[in-house]
Scaffold this motif. Structure first.
Motif, PDB file in Angstrom:
ATOM      1  N   ASP A  31       0.485  -1.657  -0.160  1.00  0.00           N
ATOM      2  CA  ASP A  31       0.004  -0.030   0.012  1.00  0.00           C
ATOM      3  C   ASP A  31       0.847   0.791   0.335  1.00  0.00           C
ATOM      4  OD1 ASP A  31      -2.379  -1.553   0.071  1.00  0.00           O
ATOM      5  OD2 ASP A  31      -2.473  -1.872   2.022  1.00  0.00           O
ATOM      6  N   ASP A  32       1.497   1.301   0.600  1.00  0.00           N
ATOM      7  CA  ASP A  32       2.500   2.282   0.938  1.00  0.00           C
ATOM      8  C   ASP A  32       3.430   2.794  -0.549  1.00  0.00           C
ATOM      9  OD1 ASP A  32       2.100   3.013   3.468  1.00  0.00           O
ATOM     10  OD2 ASP A  32       4.188   2.701   4.178  1.00  0.00           O
ATOM     11  N   ALA A  33       4.398   1.453  -1.136  1.00  0.00           N
ATOM     12  CA  ALA A  33       4.599   1.772  -1.767  1.00  0.00           C
ATOM     13  C   ALA A  33       3.636   2.472  -3.218  1.00  0.00           C
ATOM     14  CB  ALA A  33       5.327   0.772  -2.762  1.00  0.00           C
ATOM     15  N   HIS A  34       2.690   2.034  -3.641  1.00  0.00           N
ATOM     16  CA  HIS A  34       1.874   2.272  -4.339  1.00  0.00           C
ATOM     17  C   HIS A  34       1.381   3.714  -4.321  1.00  0.00           C
ATOM     18  CE1 HIS A  34       0.202  -0.673  -7.453  1.00  0.00           C
ATOM     19  NE2 HIS A  34       0.208  -1.912  -5.997  1.00  0.00           N
ATOM     20  N   LEU A  35       1.367   4.357  -2.521  1.00  0.00           N
ATOM     21  CA  LEU A  35       1.102   5.732  -2.287  1.00  0.00           C
ATOM     22  C   LEU A  35       2.024   6.296  -2.713  1.00  0.00           C
ATOM     23  CD1 LEU A  35      -1.235   7.141   0.026  1.00  0.00           C
ATOM     24  CD2 LEU A  35      -0.036   6.737   1.619  1.00  0.00           C
ATOM     25  N   VAL A  36       3.151   6.062  -1.988  1.00  0.00           N
ATOM     26  CA  VAL A  36       4.221   7.250  -2.737  1.00  0.00           C
ATOM     27  C   VAL A  36       4.622   7.435  -4.511  1.00  0.00           C
ATOM     28  CG1 VAL A  36       6.814   7.747  -2.499  1.00  0.00           C
ATOM     29  CG2 VAL A  36       5.817   6.593  -0.248  1.00  0.00           C
TER      30      VAL A  36
END
Length: 161
Positions: A31-36
């Motif tokens: 999720d964080d990789a997609h967000l950033v």
């Protein structure tokens, strides 16, 4: 001018009994990789090379970023050398980059990334978090001659939530 974007792999799982290099991303990491990666388009150069550690968590993070920034996944350069936690080793690798590559996005590991960012950037960062993005520019035309650069942008997942 040389531009380097360093991205620490996203949050990985310690739950499975696998070798460190084989650890996978956990859901928060994905999720964080997609967000950033969905929030950095304006901070990317027009053209660039992507390099990644061969560790599964770094490679998976690089693939997520590549997909979200419309970079061909098959063009990612995976390197066993980037599976390092040592800042001096990371510096040696970066200084060996091909002179032709002006803009590089690198996916790797801590403590190497935080050490490099603090040695070569002009903003002190206590810890580059998982999925953290740091962009540094260097006033040189040769990677071997990089010295103190300018930290242009820092993006952390928690700042986007």
């Amino acid at each position: 001018m040389k531009n380097l974007i360093l991205i620490r792999h996203a949050k990985s799982s310690w739950d499975s009994p696998v070798n460190d290099i084989d650890r996978l991303l956990e859901k928060r990491g994905i999720d964080d990789a997609h967000l950033v990666s969905s929030n950095v388009h304006e901070f990317l150069p027009k053209s660039f090379t992507i390099c990644s550690s061969t560790a599964k968590r770094a490679a998976s993070t690089a693939i997520i970023f590549a997909q979200n920034i419309h970079f061909p996944v098959e063009s990612i350069v995976f390197s066993k050398q980037l599976y390092t936690f040592d800042g001096k080793q990371l510096e040696k690798i970066i200084k060996s980059f091909d002179k032709v590559a002006d803009n590089v996005i690198l996916f790797g590991h801590n403590a190497a990334i935080t050490d490099f960012v603090n040695k070569f950037g002009d903003v002190l960062i206590t810890n580059v978090p998982t999925a953290g993005f740091v962009s540094i520019s260097f006033d040189t035309n040769c990677w071997t001659k990089i010295s103190k650069g300018k930290t242009n942008k820092i993006v952390n997942p928690k700042d986007l939530k």
